[in-house]
Structure formats: structure tokens, C-alpha cells
Design a protein around this motif. Structure first.
Motif, PDB file in Angstrom:
ATOM      1  N   UNK A  70       0.846  -1.193   0.000  1.00 61.83           N
ATOM      2  CA  UNK A  70       0.000   0.000   0.000  1.00 61.83           C
ATOM      3  C   UNK A  70       0.883   1.244   0.000  1.00 61.83           C
ATOM      4  N   UNK A  71       0.426   2.313  -0.624  1.00 62.74           N
ATOM      5  CA  UNK A  71       1.113   3.591  -0.559  1.00 62.74           C
ATOM      6  C   UNK A  71       0.764   4.276   0.760  1.00 62.74           C
ATOM      7  N   UNK A  72       1.731   4.965   1.344  1.00 64.63           N
ATOM      8  CA  UNK A  72       1.494   5.823   2.504  1.00 64.63           C
ATOM      9  C   UNK A  72       1.904   7.226   2.084  1.00 64.63           C
ATOM     10  N   UNK A  73       0.992   8.161   2.215  1.00 63.63           N
ATOM     11  CA  UNK A  73       1.217   9.532   1.751  1.00 63.63           C
ATOM     12  C   UNK A  73       1.260  10.475   2.938  1.00 63.63           C
ATOM     13  N   UNK A  74       2.358  11.210   3.086  1.00 60.35           N
ATOM     14  CA  UNK A  74       2.464  12.209   4.132  1.00 60.35           C
ATOM     15  C   UNK A  74       2.137  13.566   3.524  1.00 60.35           C
ATOM     16  N   UNK A  75       0.900  14.012   3.739  1.00 61.72           N
ATOM     17  CA  UNK A  75       0.419  15.270   3.196  1.00 61.72           C
ATOM     18  C   UNK A  75       0.208  16.251   4.340  1.00 61.72           C
ATOM     19  N   UNK A  76       0.776  17.459   4.246  1.00 64.60           N
ATOM     20  CA  UNK A  76       0.594  18.437   5.320  1.00 64.60           C
ATOM     21  C   UNK A  76      -0.885  18.787   5.503  1.00 64.60           C
ATOM     22  N   UNK A  77      -1.277  18.997   6.759  1.00 65.16           N
ATOM     23  CA  UNK A  77      -2.641  19.403   7.083  1.00 65.16           C
ATOM     24  C   UNK A  77      -2.652  20.929   7.185  1.00 65.16           C
ATOM     25  N   UNK A  78      -3.465  21.557   6.363  1.00 62.70           N
ATOM     26  CA  UNK A  78      -3.561  23.004   6.397  1.00 62.70           C
ATOM     27  C   UNK A  78      -4.237  23.467   7.682  1.00 62.70           C
ATOM     28  N   UNK A  79      -3.688  24.492   8.315  1.00 59.35           N
ATOM     29  CA  UNK A  79      -4.289  25.056   9.502  1.00 59.35           C
ATOM     30  C   UNK A  79      -4.033  24.297  10.782  1.00 59.35           C
ATOM     31  N   UNK A  80      -3.186  23.296  10.727  1.00 55.15           N
ATOM     32  CA  UNK A  80      -2.909  22.511  11.940  1.00 55.15           C
ATOM     33  C   UNK A  80      -1.730  23.072  12.692  1.00 55.15           C
TER      34      UNK A  80
END
Length: 54
Positions: free
Chosen positions: A44-54
């Protein structure tokens, strides 16, 4: 549920596995429906995407 990185001949892994050939993420899944969404031994792919406003 330990999640380990994969490497090899696949194009999807080629760019990062050259410099980062190993890694581990561990998840605790207690929801039976979520557990059923994963197949043992499948990649499976694991994607580290920044969370806006966190």
C-alpha cells in the motif's frame, strides 16, 4: 499492524528506495471494517500530506 517499506524493481518505489531503503510505521486498528480494508502481504502507498491550519 506494522507497516514496512518496500523496495525493488517497481517504478513506484524506484526514486525513494535508492536513498531510503527501509522504514517502519506502526498503526493500531481496532475498527473491524478498517481491518477488513487491508489484505495481509499486499503493498500500500502511505502519503504524508501536510494538514492546512494545523
Amino acid at each position: 499492524m506494522p507497516v514496512f517499506s518496500t523496495y525493488g524493481d517497481g517504478k513506484a518505489n524506484e526514486s525513494w528506495s535508492k536513498h531510503t531503503p527501509s522504514g517502519k510505521i506502526e498503526m493500531n486498528i481496532t475498527n473491524p471494517d478498517a481491518i477488513d480494508a487491508f489484505d495481509v502481504g499486499k503493498a500500500y502507498f502511505v502519503d504524508f500530506t501536510p494538514v492546512e491550519g494545523a
